[in-house]
Motif scaffolding. Sequence first.
Motif, mmCIF file in Angstrom:
data_model
loop_
_atom_site.group_PDB
_atom_site.id
_atom_site.type_symbol
_atom_site.label_atom_id
_atom_site.label_comp_id
_atom_site.label_asym_id
_atom_site.label_seq_id
_atom_site.Cartn_x
_atom_site.Cartn_y
_atom_site.Cartn_z
ATOM 1 N N GLU A 26 -71.664 42.645 -39.136
ATOM 2 C CA GLU A 26 -72.134 40.991 -38.498
ATOM 3 C C GLU A 26 -72.443 40.522 -39.136
ATOM 4 O OE1 GLU A 26 -72.877 42.169 -34.644
ATOM 5 O OE2 GLU A 26 -70.558 43.120 -34.494
ATOM 6 N N ARG A 27 -74.193 41.166 -39.323
ATOM 7 C CA ARG A 27 -74.687 40.232 -40.905
ATOM 8 C C ARG A 27 -74.054 39.176 -42.238
ATOM 9 N NH1 ARG A 27 -78.471 40.614 -43.949
ATOM 10 N NH2 ARG A 27 -77.812 43.493 -44.480
ATOM 11 N N TYR A 28 -73.289 40.668 -42.796
ATOM 12 C CA TYR A 28 -72.702 40.014 -44.018
ATOM 13 C C TYR A 28 -72.108 38.746 -43.704
ATOM 14 C CZ TYR A 28 -74.612 43.684 -46.856
ATOM 15 O OH TYR A 28 -75.524 44.756 -48.078
ATOM 16 N N LYS A 30 -71.937 36.632 -41.299
ATOM 17 C CA LYS A 30 -72.448 35.204 -41.478
ATOM 18 C C LYS A 30 -72.281 34.929 -42.991
ATOM 19 C CE LYS A 30 -74.790 35.219 -37.369
ATOM 20 N NZ LYS A 30 -76.304 35.147 -36.711
ATOM 21 N N GLU A 31 -73.084 35.684 -43.715
ATOM 22 C CA GLU A 31 -73.122 35.556 -45.506
ATOM 23 C C GLU A 31 -72.478 34.920 -46.049
ATOM 24 O OE1 GLU A 31 -75.765 38.770 -46.761
ATOM 25 O OE2 GLU A 31 -77.576 37.625 -45.326
ATOM 26 N N PRO A 50 -68.323 31.406 -44.433
ATOM 27 C CA PRO A 50 -69.238 32.311 -43.727
ATOM 28 C C PRO A 50 -68.245 32.354 -42.309
ATOM 29 C CG PRO A 50 -70.550 31.471 -45.210
ATOM 30 C CD PRO A 50 -68.789 30.915 -45.899
ATOM 31 N N LYS A 51 -68.571 33.218 -41.603
ATOM 32 C CA LYS A 51 -68.015 33.010 -40.571
ATOM 33 C C LYS A 51 -68.498 33.768 -39.148
ATOM 34 C CE LYS A 51 -63.481 32.935 -40.922
ATOM 35 N NZ LYS A 51 -62.240 33.881 -41.349
ATOM 36 N N GLU A 52 -69.087 33.807 -38.086
ATOM 37 C CA GLU A 52 -69.901 34.468 -37.038
ATOM 38 C C GLU A 52 -68.280 35.573 -36.689
ATOM 39 O OE1 GLU A 52 -72.407 34.407 -34.793
ATOM 40 O OE2 GLU A 52 -73.477 32.858 -35.898
ATOM 41 N N GLN A 54 -67.260 39.391 -35.031
ATOM 42 C CA GLN A 54 -67.993 41.151 -34.428
ATOM 43 C C GLN A 54 -67.216 41.798 -34.839
ATOM 44 O OE1 GLN A 54 -67.649 41.252 -29.992
ATOM 45 N NE2 GLN A 54 -65.902 40.030 -29.652
ATOM 46 N N LYS A 95 -66.698 36.023 -31.876
ATOM 47 C CA LYS A 95 -67.297 36.411 -30.734
ATOM 48 C C LYS A 95 -66.842 36.014 -29.473
ATOM 49 C CE LYS A 95 -70.931 37.508 -33.319
ATOM 50 N NZ LYS A 95 -71.626 38.328 -32.807
#
Lengths: 176, 108
Positions: A26-28, A30-31, A50-52, A54, A95
């Motif tokens: 999930e962190r990746y 976002k990047e 980049p996307k939010e 899950q 999300k």
Amino acid sequence: MSSSETKKLIHWGWITGEERMLRELERYAKEGWFLRKCTMYHLILEKGNPKELQYTVDLPKIEKDGEDEYLQYFKETGWELACNNNGYYVFYAGKDASPIHTDKELLHQLRKGRLKVIMPLTILFLIVTIGFVVFSPMSMSSMQEIIYTLLAGISGGLLGLFGMICVTLLRIQNHF
Amino acid sequence: MARKNSFENKQLTDTTYFILLCLTEPSHGYALMGKIRDVSSGGFIVGPASMYTNLKKLLDAGLVEIIKSDKKIYRLTQKGAEFLLSEYERRRKIVQQSESIIKRLRGE
């Protein structure tokens, strides 16, 4: 796809570090790095916008002709398949998507089933490893010593792996 | 087998209760998740992994059956209907038996 647009992550299987790896993905995302492929020990990420997101992982019991139906259930609720390997299916969604496991009682039963398989293996390798230590012969040729140490090491390694899986499953069980 | 025995006491979980309730009319498995959300006015959600595994369990226990195999349409069996009615009665009795105490608690 050029190699500069992919990233390779090492992982040690979903069962030992599921939550940590999912949060990492999930962190990746976002990047701008998205999971596209998984092998036994690697996760391959591709560069995008980049996307939010899950991520979630499932280990279903599906028959060969049941996969389409299984995947359709996920599509219907906004989950897309990122990759699958060795019986594990990794999905991603926005999300707002609902969790894939909503039946805690069932999940508890499934994990208990896995524990029933792993626990005897852990005990078996514990006995074998102790056996290697306790019944170590007093005198051995150098070749025998190498083989003995190698076998003891393999047994100890497997004990460590199964033990780690047991501890992870017991820790998850205690959350309920 | 553990999967079959889990229905031996004739009790259903909230998820299996809602699945059987919504299968009184034949339906695709994936459409059931939306139906359950509608029937419960959005108060009860069944995730895809839970839906898939529970449907398999209900199928193994003979409480539901597949009536069209190409796009798998499920429906309640006679045994499933009996389980549903028995579970409905069990839950209704619990509410009935606790009614006077709950009323007192609410100060009615």
